[in-house]
Write a protein that holds these residues in place. Structure first.
Motif, PDB file in Angstrom:
ATOM      1  N   MET A   1      47.190  42.685  38.401  1.00 37.65           N
ATOM      2  CA  MET A   1      48.398  43.183  39.129  1.00 37.65           C
ATOM      3  C   MET A   1      49.036  44.480  38.421  1.00 37.65           C
ATOM      4  O   MET A   1      49.339  45.390  39.307  1.00 37.65           O
ATOM      5  CB  MET A   1      49.281  42.033  39.042  1.00 37.65           C
ATOM      6  CG  MET A   1      50.629  42.399  39.849  1.00 37.65           C
ATOM      7  SD  MET A   1      52.060  41.209  39.678  1.00 37.65           S
ATOM      8  CE  MET A   1      52.612  41.841  37.796  1.00 37.65           C
TER       9      MET A   1
ATOM     10  N   ASP B   1      37.899  41.025  46.379  1.00 35.36           N
ATOM     11  CA  ASP B   1      39.380  41.533  45.907  1.00 35.36           C
ATOM     12  C   ASP B   1      40.086  41.904  47.009  1.00 35.36           C
ATOM     13  O   ASP B   1      41.388  41.569  47.036  1.00 35.36           O
ATOM     14  CB  ASP B   1      38.860  42.673  45.045  1.00 35.36           C
ATOM     15  CG  ASP B   1      38.349  42.750  43.734  1.00 35.36           C
ATOM     16  OD1 ASP B   1      38.610  41.317  43.345  1.00 35.36           O
ATOM     17  OD2 ASP B   1      37.575  43.254  43.293  1.00 35.36           O
TER      18      ASP B   1
ATOM     19  N   SER C   1      53.211  42.556  43.751  1.00 32.74           N
ATOM     20  CA  SER C   1      52.570  43.848  43.437  1.00 32.74           C
ATOM     21  C   SER C   1      52.833  44.718  44.602  1.00 32.74           C
ATOM     22  O   SER C   1      53.001  46.053  44.283  1.00 32.74           O
ATOM     23  CB  SER C   1      50.972  43.671  43.368  1.00 32.74           C
ATOM     24  OG  SER C   1      50.396  43.498  44.694  1.00 32.74           O
ATOM     25  N   GLN C   2      53.074  44.285  45.714  1.00 23.89           N
ATOM     26  CA  GLN C   2      53.470  45.038  46.829  1.00 23.89           C
ATOM     27  C   GLN C   2      54.973  45.416  47.055  1.00 23.89           C
ATOM     28  O   GLN C   2      55.132  46.468  47.614  1.00 23.89           O
ATOM     29  CB  GLN C   2      53.280  44.165  48.183  1.00 23.89           C
ATOM     30  CG  GLN C   2      51.734  43.984  48.696  1.00 23.89           C
ATOM     31  CD  GLN C   2      51.568  43.531  50.014  1.00 23.89           C
ATOM     32  OE1 GLN C   2      52.284  44.000  50.907  1.00 23.89           O
ATOM     33  NE2 GLN C   2      50.478  42.628  50.106  1.00 23.89           N
TER      34      GLN C   2
ATOM     35  N   THR D   1      41.956  39.130  48.809  1.00 17.38           N
ATOM     36  CA  THR D   1      43.097  38.477  48.086  1.00 17.38           C
ATOM     37  C   THR D   1      44.421  39.404  48.444  1.00 17.38           C
ATOM     38  O   THR D   1      45.360  38.864  48.431  1.00 17.38           O
ATOM     39  CB  THR D   1      42.950  38.648  46.758  1.00 17.38           C
ATOM     40  OG1 THR D   1      42.913  39.750  46.212  1.00 17.38           O
ATOM     41  CG2 THR D   1      41.588  37.836  46.121  1.00 17.38           C
ATOM     42  N   TYR D   2      44.288  40.686  48.796  1.00 17.73           N
ATOM     43  CA  TYR D   2      45.342  41.615  49.026  1.00 17.73           C
ATOM     44  C   TYR D   2      46.030  40.973  50.239  1.00 17.73           C
ATOM     45  O   TYR D   2      47.363  41.262  50.431  1.00 17.73           O
ATOM     46  CB  TYR D   2      45.139  43.058  48.980  1.00 17.73           C
ATOM     47  CG  TYR D   2      44.395  43.598  48.008  1.00 17.73           C
ATOM     48  CD1 TYR D   2      44.361  42.958  46.596  1.00 17.73           C
ATOM     49  CD2 TYR D   2      43.438  44.425  47.863  1.00 17.73           C
ATOM     50  CE1 TYR D   2      44.024  43.501  45.435  1.00 17.73           C
ATOM     51  CE2 TYR D   2      42.866  45.115  46.868  1.00 17.73           C
ATOM     52  CZ  TYR D   2      42.732  44.530  45.588  1.00 17.73           C
ATOM     53  OH  TYR D   2      42.163  45.033  44.495  1.00 17.73           O
TER      54      TYR D   2
ATOM     55  N   HIS E   1      49.020  34.110  44.808  1.00 15.19           N
ATOM     56  CA  HIS E   1      49.639  34.734  45.987  1.00 15.19           C
ATOM     57  C   HIS E   1      50.777  35.468  45.887  1.00 15.19           C
ATOM     58  O   HIS E   1      51.125  36.614  46.139  1.00 15.19           O
ATOM     59  CB  HIS E   1      49.869  33.678  46.954  1.00 15.19           C
ATOM     60  CG  HIS E   1      48.527  33.240  47.661  1.00 15.19           C
ATOM     61  ND1 HIS E   1      47.292  34.079  48.017  1.00 15.19           N
ATOM     62  CD2 HIS E   1      48.127  31.895  47.885  1.00 15.19           C
ATOM     63  CE1 HIS E   1      46.569  33.360  48.711  1.00 15.19           C
ATOM     64  NE2 HIS E   1      46.618  31.995  48.541  1.00 15.19           N
TER      65      HIS E   1
ATOM     66  N   ARG F   1      40.207  34.117  41.998  1.00 14.85           N
ATOM     67  CA  ARG F   1      40.913  34.661  42.899  1.00 14.85           C
ATOM     68  C   ARG F   1      41.804  34.071  44.040  1.00 14.85           C
ATOM     69  O   ARG F   1      42.225  34.463  44.841  1.00 14.85           O
ATOM     70  CB  ARG F   1      40.425  36.212  43.445  1.00 14.85           C
ATOM     71  CG  ARG F   1      40.128  36.998  41.961  1.00 14.85           C
ATOM     72  CD  ARG F   1      38.830  38.058  42.360  1.00 14.85           C
ATOM     73  NE  ARG F   1      38.847  39.154  41.276  1.00 14.85           N
ATOM     74  CZ  ARG F   1      38.393  38.748  40.089  1.00 14.85           C
ATOM     75  NH1 ARG F   1      37.752  37.582  39.906  1.00 14.85           N
ATOM     76  NH2 ARG F   1      38.332  39.910  39.263  1.00 14.85           N
TER      77      ARG F   1
ATOM     78  N   LYS G   1      45.675  37.710  51.478  1.00 16.85           N
ATOM     79  CA  LYS G   1      45.804  36.300  51.269  1.00 16.85           C
ATOM     80  C   LYS G   1      44.855  35.761  52.291  1.00 16.85           C
ATOM     81  O   LYS G   1      44.891  34.597  52.681  1.00 16.85           O
ATOM     82  CB  LYS G   1      47.188  35.991  51.454  1.00 16.85           C
ATOM     83  CG  LYS G   1      48.066  36.510  50.537  1.00 16.85           C
ATOM     84  CD  LYS G   1      49.685  36.090  50.915  1.00 16.85           C
ATOM     85  CE  LYS G   1      50.510  36.451  49.692  1.00 16.85           C
ATOM     86  NZ  LYS G   1      50.808  37.644  49.613  1.00 16.85           N
TER      87      LYS G   1
ATOM     88  N   GLN H   1      50.241  38.839  44.153  1.00 12.63           N
ATOM     89  CA  GLN H   1      49.972  39.782  45.067  1.00 12.63           C
ATOM     90  C   GLN H   1      51.291  40.225  45.842  1.00 12.63           C
ATOM     91  O   GLN H   1      51.417  41.555  46.056  1.00 12.63           O
ATOM     92  CB  GLN H   1      49.023  39.189  46.153  1.00 12.63           C
ATOM     93  CG  GLN H   1      47.650  38.911  45.646  1.00 12.63           C
ATOM     94  CD  GLN H   1      46.829  40.389  45.353  1.00 12.63           C
ATOM     95  OE1 GLN H   1      47.333  41.362  45.604  1.00 12.63           O
ATOM     96  NE2 GLN H   1      45.853  40.178  44.442  1.00 12.63           N
TER      97      GLN H   1
END
Length: 521
Positions: free
Chosen positions: A68, A192, A141-142, A195-196, A135, A248, A198, A138
């Motif tokens: 992250m 990968d 991170s946004q 996962t961004y 989650h 992940r 979900k 993630q």
């Protein structure tokens, strides 16, 4: 709609949405509120687990936290001086369960709080399981972005309070390694990117009529059907992919498609073909056929730990069975026609899978032809008709929705708006029957893609479906223009993270329309 007009409407939607709010999260959380204060993330941000029952013995959270941080920096050098105030020193993660085995319907909910007061100041994540915490990281991170003036990671609109959980437990993406081989690095890159947004199930359509690229220790000649000696996967490769995905929060669903789509099997074992001149479907009259299926599923059960296995069952052309004397004789001796034999094959394969601890997913043709004979735990995978899911759940079986007119990524004329508006519960009003729709899946069939173009063919259209599968129905905009700005920014975020996501405007895998900023493409 003309491309120029679509670009104009998209840009207007971006402007109006930014003016109205600053929630650029994708997919949209179940509940979210925020303030107006700017914070910065410390260059030395740390992860703590005060109050957590989970020990992180597999380093799932430790590794995810470092990923992250790297994502937030976007390869920039965050070397600015930490401010004396408004500084987030890290993230505290509280996981309430000690378990870290990924399975179907694992609790993926989380609560994320980013406060503006406190000493020290840190974000707080609370989740029932480690996978919910993934989650949350993630989402966090946004919220963050690299700020060029301060050379720090900035976080706007604090405080944030987010409570989130998925709408469906199964949120899938199919990749096809039989039509074109996909290198391991490409598969990991797809995971990968999943996962961004979900998504949580990688449906690995490993083999098909064109090639058999995976090693099967029980029947080692099967991968003689691969395209070449370099276009193969060892069992160790498969284990690596499964472990990479599980860390992940992504399950790996393995598929062997039988009895059709299996011509490549006979390269290594010709007796699996009805005859040398008529090579599929697999020979239903030969017990060796089912011994091979048993061997494959036995080997799979040691690697692919997801509770489901996919056995295909679609597009079975039975003409080879009636054109081959020894199979025709077997049919007559067993008082079967080809429809009976098709049912016999599918049901026998199901029993083999069940004997290895799996529950079975089959394509919808099996339901359309003999749905009342399927094992009652069968999950029917819809891909043909939009009216099939209501029939499946009315019959008491579970269903996954992948209707090809909306959620097939190889249909390059299918726009992201169509992906976004495709509702898995359409036509299903009974609450109990709605629960039998376990989710949906977008399908990246491999005839026209390989390592060179898979990412821009998948993204951002798969992300549009991902929000449909994750976010509460009331959060899903019926007018896609209100979602355009968020998806456009998410597409740009994918690009910044190294994912070759295509522009929103135009059809799938389109090129940028003209010079301009990323969000206008």
């Amino acid at each position: 709609m003309a491309l120029a007009l679509r670009l104009l409407l998209a840009f207007l939607a971006i402007g109006s949405c930014i003016a109205a709010d600053h929630i650029d999260l994708w997919p949209m959380p179940k509940s979210v509120s925020h303030g107006t204060q700017r914070l910065y993330v410390s260059n030395n941000a740390t992860m703590s687990m005060a109050g957590s029952k989970y020990s992180d013995g597999k380093a799932i959270l430790k590794d995810a936290f470092q990923r992250m941080l790297d994502l937030m920096k976007l390869n920039h050098n965050a070397d600015g001086a930490n401010p004396s105030s408004s500084l987030l020193t890290g993230v505290n993660i509280v996981v309430l369960s000690t378990q870290d085995e990924l399975g179907f319907e694992v609790d993926e909910s989380y609560n994320l709080t980013v406060p503006t007061i406190g000493e020290p100041l840190h974000a707080q994540i609370e989740a029932q399981t480690v996978f919910g915490a993934l989650h949350a990281l993630q989402t966090f991170s946004q919220l963050c972005h690299f700020e060029f003036t301060s050379r720090l990671i900035g976080l706007n609109s604090a405080p944030w309070m987010i409570s989130d959980a998925p709408r469906f437990p199964y949120r899938g993406l199919l990749i096809d390694t039989s039509r074109h081989y996909l290198p391991l690095a490409i598969i990991k890159g797809v995971i990968d990117a999943m996962t961004y947004s979900k998504l949580n199930v990688l449906h690995w359509h490993i083999v098909d009529e064109q090639s058999f690229p995976i090693e099967i220790p029980s029947y080692p000649n099967l991968w003689n059907g691969s395209y070449s000696y370099s276009e193969r996967y060892t069992m160790s490769d498969a284990i690596d992919i499964v472990r990479y995905a599980e860390k992940r929060g992504v399950n790996v669903l393995a598929e062997i498609d039988v009895p059709g789509h299996a011509r490549s099997w006979g390269v290594g074992y010709p007796s699996l073909w009805p005859s040398d001149s008529c090579r599929e479907p697999l020979d239903v009259s030969n017990n060796f056929t089912f011994k091979v299926i048993d061997g494959i599923l036995s080997d799979f059960s040691k690697v692919f730990k997801f509770k489901f296995v996919h056995l295909g069952g679609d597009e079975v052309n039975t003409s080879c069975w009636t054109a081959t004397p020894h199979i025709k004789e077997w049919l007559n001796n067993n008082h079967m026609n080809v429809s009976d034999a098709y049912r016999y094959f599918v049901l026998r394969a199901q029993k083999i899978a069940i004997s290895h601890g799996y529950e079975v997913i089959n394509w919808e043709e099996t339901f359309n032809n003999f749905g009342d004979k399927l094992d009652r735990k069968t999950v029917v995978h819809n891909w043909l008709g939009g009216d099939v899911a209501p029939k499946v759940v009315a019959a008491g079986l579970r269903c996954i929705v992948s209707n090809q007119d909306k959620w097939y990524l190889d249909h390059l004329d299918a726009t992201w708006e169509g992906f976004y508006l495709n509702e898995p519960l359409k036509g299903i009003n009974n609450t109990e029957q709605q629960r039998l729709v376990i989710g949906g899946e977008v399908c990246m069939w491999g005839e026209q893609i390989d390592a060179s173009d898979i990412e821009q063919t998948i993204w951002p259209r798969a992300a549009a479906a991902a929000e449909r599968l994750w976010s509460p129905l009331e959060q899903i905009a019926e007018d896609t223009r209100s979602a355009t700005s968020r998806l456009s920014r998410f597409r740009c975020l994918l690009n910044q993270r190294g994912v070759a996501a295509a522009p929103l405007a135009g059809d799938g895998r389109t090129a940028p329309y003209e010079p301009g900023p990323c969000v206008r493409q």
